[in-house]
Design a protein around this motif. Sequence first.
Motif, short mmCIF file in Angstrom:
data_model
loop_
_atom_site.label_atom_id
_atom_site.label_comp_id
_atom_site.label_asym_id
_atom_site.label_seq_id
_atom_site.Cartn_x
_atom_site.Cartn_y
_atom_site.Cartn_z
N LEU A 1 -3.02 4.63 2.07
CA LEU A 1 -2.94 4.17 0.67
C LEU A 1 -3.20 5.35 -0.26
O LEU A 1 -4.26 5.98 -0.20
CB LEU A 1 -4.01 3.09 0.44
CG LEU A 1 -4.25 2.66 -1.01
CD1 LEU A 1 -3.01 1.98 -1.58
CD2 LEU A 1 -5.44 1.72 -1.09
N ASP B 1 -7.75 1.57 4.76
CA ASP B 1 -6.41 1.73 4.18
C ASP B 1 -6.15 3.18 3.74
O ASP B 1 -5.02 3.67 3.87
CB ASP B 1 -6.24 0.81 2.95
CG ASP B 1 -6.09 -0.66 3.33
OD1 ASP B 1 -5.80 -0.94 4.51
OD2 ASP B 1 -6.27 -1.52 2.45
N ARG C 1 0.82 -1.21 0.00
CA ARG C 1 0.00 0.00 0.00
C ARG C 1 0.85 1.27 0.00
O ARG C 1 0.39 2.33 -0.39
CB ARG C 1 -0.88 0.04 1.26
CG ARG C 1 -1.75 -1.18 1.50
CD ARG C 1 -2.88 -1.22 0.49
NE ARG C 1 -3.92 -2.18 0.88
CZ ARG C 1 -3.84 -3.49 0.79
NH1 ARG C 1 -2.74 -4.04 0.30
NH2 ARG C 1 -4.83 -4.27 1.16
#
Length: 219
Positions: free
Chosen positions: A186, A178, A124
């Motif tokens: 991310l 994320d 990520r």
Amino acid sequence: MIPPRKSVPPHIVIAVDGPAAAGKGTLSRRLAQHYRLRHLDTGLTYRATAHALGERGLPLDDEDVAARIAGDLDLSDLDRSVLSAHEIGEAASKVAVMPKVRKALVEAQRGFAAMPPGAVLDGRDIGTVVCPDALVKFYVTASPQTRARRRHDEIVGNGGHADLAAILADIERRDARDTGRTDSPLRPASDAHLLDTTEMGIEAAFEAARNLVDTALEH
Ligand code: DC
């Protein structure tokens, strides 16, 4: 007489980032095979940390304990068949928000990338944090519906039962976690090549990626 210069293959690092089930694992494995590089799925390092905590009966929410376990991981011993379990993914996303865990794992991941002849790392935060100097960076994405459909078909193809709506909800929840965390969220690196596999498919994405790496190697 001057001896002929031995050609030393360049040390290549390729960074592949993107959300869950976008195809970055397949793309990374293909690239690693093609360029004869080592490959590390960095998601497995977060999963292995969470798994090791569970195995030892240790809590998931003690950052110092989790960081110690992360620092002791052996990257050559990551068993995908064990670590791919859904519950381990859930636990991994909890330890992945802890800065001390991330620091320990990023250090190990950088060590992996530094070993000759180089490596493809997927995750990520590879292009943004782990290997900001990578030769080429990719950000692989696809619509949540496409990713849910792929995951669904994979489970059904392996003889399992899957609920498409539940998988889609899970993917959207993971995306939010994320992209929303404070430490290393991310996001594409500013110099990453965007590969959207919604329409193009993973094979075409590999061809596009290969062309971009070849071009970078020529310069
Ligand atoms: O890609 P995966 O499902 O195996 O990742 C497991 C968890 O680890 C997920 O919550 C995202 C996190 N992760 C991360 O924070 N940084 C990475 N480089 C790779 C994975």
